[in-house]
Every structure is written in structure tokens, then in C-alpha cells.
Design an enzyme around this catalytic site. Structure first.
Site, short mmCIF file in Angstrom:
data_model
loop_
_atom_site.label_atom_id
_atom_site.label_comp_id
_atom_site.label_asym_id
_atom_site.label_seq_id
_atom_site.Cartn_x
_atom_site.Cartn_y
_atom_site.Cartn_z
N TRP A 1 40.38 32.20 33.66
CA TRP A 1 39.68 32.34 34.94
C TRP A 1 40.36 33.37 35.84
CZ3 TRP A 1 39.83 26.40 36.38
CH2 TRP A 1 39.11 25.68 35.42
N GLU A 38 31.68 29.53 30.04
CA GLU A 38 32.97 30.12 30.41
C GLU A 38 32.86 31.62 30.55
OE1 GLU A 38 35.92 28.65 31.31
OE2 GLU A 38 34.60 26.91 31.39
N TYR A 96 38.00 31.49 44.22
CA TYR A 96 37.53 32.34 43.12
C TYR A 96 36.06 32.71 43.26
CZ TYR A 96 35.57 27.97 41.19
OH TYR A 96 34.87 26.80 41.01
N LYS A 156 30.35 32.33 33.77
CA LYS A 156 30.90 31.93 35.06
C LYS A 156 32.18 32.69 35.39
CE LYS A 156 32.39 27.94 37.78
NZ LYS A 156 32.61 26.48 37.82
N HIS A 157 33.08 32.83 34.44
CA HIS A 157 34.40 33.42 34.72
C HIS A 157 34.60 34.80 34.11
CE1 HIS A 157 35.68 29.57 36.37
NE2 HIS A 157 35.20 28.97 35.30
N HIS A 174 40.18 25.53 27.68
CA HIS A 174 39.11 25.48 28.67
C HIS A 174 38.61 26.91 28.90
CE1 HIS A 174 37.63 23.56 32.74
NE2 HIS A 174 36.69 24.24 32.13
#
Ligand SMILES: *[C@@H]1O[C@H](CO)[C@@H](O)[C@H](O)[C@H]1NC(C)=O
Ligand SMILES: *[C@@H]1O[C@H](CO)[C@@H](O)[C@H](O)[C@H]1NC(C)=O
Length: 252
Positions: A74, A129, A82, A132-133, A71
């Protein structure tokens, strides 16, 4: 001089360590475990908990039938909350081009097999991914590099996620405890938790959808930067989303 720099660069590609990120001393301590609240290139903050997150997708199925899939990685705050999408100017959508330009073709091949999107749109999933992270990991900010080359931190991010994933074979750890995909058997949360805790060294987050196991998150604190730093397993900051009994682990 020039030759040794080339050799060093080649070696860093092979080993995954990065000669361009500044060297961190061990004085900073581990993220979250230290009372420091100053983000530096050697101290992950506020996202001091790094989570390697994985999927078991069955509807539709993605990836190999005997492996979980990636995935992401993070940076959670130390209380499980977060920050997200931290730098729109670096929210790149051309991840494949970036990795190819950096000569990371083997990495891309691996991602095509193990970091797959449920709708088949891997490129968008990777961009999501990262944007966003990945952009929230303060220790891989471009300012943290000496001799920064374009989108270097993006390649380093994807390579690190894959490296961590390779050390966390969820399928194998569960199978070793007799927990294998089945259309009829069910498992307890404590049996699944104990098999994965044994591999990781600390408890994990488990996610279920309609009673079917489909996610696991492995938590770490890090000493140094997120690429070359030392990762220490820490217990989950998030309560499991699975029932305590009757959990299904269905085949892909
Ligand atoms: C990727 O996209 C960014 C932003 O548009 C651009 O600056 C960069 O040159 C692109 N990289 C590659 C390798 O195409
Ligand atoms: C995403 O990866 C899967 C698995 O390798 C592959 O079947 C699919 O074609 C890929 N999708 C895209 C859009 O590249």
C-alpha cells in the site's frame, strides 16, 4: 543487438528488476524523507510510505499453517493517511490472465499459496488490492515505462509484493523469539513488537481482532521507483490495534 536485448529481458524476469522502467539516479532521496512534493517516475508521492501488509487468518484459516499470508503493498501518504482507487481505467479484474500472458506462472503459483483470500476468491482479492492500492503507486504509471507492453505495471506490482513478502517471514521471526501459535498462551505487545522490529529494522503496525493477533504492516520509504528502487525500513505511521498484554496468537 537483438540477442542482447532478449538476454536482458530474460534476466530482468529472473531478477525482478525491470529494464523498461527508466533508471533513477540516487539524487531524488528517499520518499517522505525528502521535502520534494513533485511526483515523478523516480519519486513516490504522495504515497511515499510503502507498506507490505500481512494477515494471520484463523477463522477460517488461510495459507500454510507455518506462514503468514500476503495482504498487499500500500502506498500511504507520509502521515499514514492514504489515497485509494486512483485510476478506474486500470482497475483490471483479470489478474490471472494478465500474469499468465506475461509468463509469470511461477509467481501465480506462489500467490495461490501465499496470497489467498479468506473467502477463497483469490482473483477478486488480487483485483481489489491492485485497483485500490496498486493504481495509486505513481512511479509505476504506464507513462513511466519505455516500450510499455499491456498491463506491464500490473505484473511488476505483484512480483514486487511477493519479493518483499519473501524477505519478511513473520512466522519465523516470532518463532525465533519463542512466540508461537497456541490455544492457551498469551503474549505481550512489546514482545511481539520487539521480535518483528529486530527482523525489519523499524517498528511495525500490529493488528488484533478480539485480542487475537491477525495483522502486521511493514513500512518503507523508497529511493527511486517502487519496482527497482531501494527500500528502507521506517517506523510505523499507525498506532497498533492490539492490547498491551494478553494477546492471543492462535493456531491455523
Ligand atoms: C485484461 O483486461 C483488460 C481490460 O478489460 C484488457 O484490455 C486486457 O486485454 C485483458 N488482458 C488479458 C491478458 O486478458
Ligand atoms: C485460492 O487459494 C486457495 C489456496 O491455494 C485455494 O485453496 C483456493 O482454491 C483458491 N481459490 C480460487 C477461487 O482460486
Amino acid at each position: 543487438m537483438f540477442q542482447s536485448a532478449v538476454a536482458l529481458a530474460a534476466m530482468s524476469l529472473l531478477t525482478g528488476t525491470n529494464a523498461d522502467l527508466q533508471t533513477c539516479s540516487t539524487n531524488s532521496g528517499y520518499s517522505c524523507a525528502s521535502s520534494s512534493t513533485t511526483p515523478t517516475c523516480c519519486f513516490n508521492y504522495p504515497g511515499g510510505a510503502l507498506l507490505q501488509t500481512q494477515f494471520w487468518d484463523t477463522s477460517p484459516s488461510t495459507g500454510p499453517s507455518t506462514s503468514w499470508t500476503i495482504h498487499g503493498l500500500w502506498p500511504d501518504n507520509c502521515d499514514g493517511t492514504y489515497e485509494s482507487s486512483c485510476d478506474s481505467s486500470r482497475a483490471y479484474t483479470n489478474i490471472t490472465d494478465i500474469l499468465q500472458t506475461q509468463g509469470r506462472d511461477d509467481l501465480l503459483d506462489y500467490m495461490d499459496e501465499y496470497w489467498v483470500d479468506i473467502n477463497g476468491d483469490n482473483e477478486s482479492f488480487w483485483a481489489h488490492e491492485w485497483g485500490k492500492h496498486g493504481t495509486c503507486i505513481n512511479t509505476i504509471d504506464p507513462d513511466c515505462y519505455q516500450g510499455y507492453t499491456a498491463q506491464e505495471e500490473v505484473g511488476d506490482f505483484f512480483e514486487k509484493v511477493v519479493d518483499l513478502f519473501k524477505g519478511l517471514d513473520t512466522y519465523k521471526a516470532l518463532a525465533a523469539a519463542g512466540i508461537t501459535p497456541s490455544t492457551s498462551k498469551t503474549y505481550t505487545l512489546s514482545a511481539i513488537q520487539s521480535a518483528l522490529t529486530e527482523m525489519h529494522g523499524a517498528s511495525v503496525y500490529l493488528g488484533c481482532s478480539s485480542g487475537k493477533l491477525n495483522q502486521v504492516w511493514y513500512f518503507y520509504n523508497v529511493q527511486g521507483n517502487a519496482i527497482d528502487g531501494s527500500y528502507k525500513a521506517v517506523k510505523t505511521l499507525t498506532n497498533s490495534g492490539c492490547p498491551s498484554t494478553g494477546i492471543k496468537y492462535v493456531p491455523k
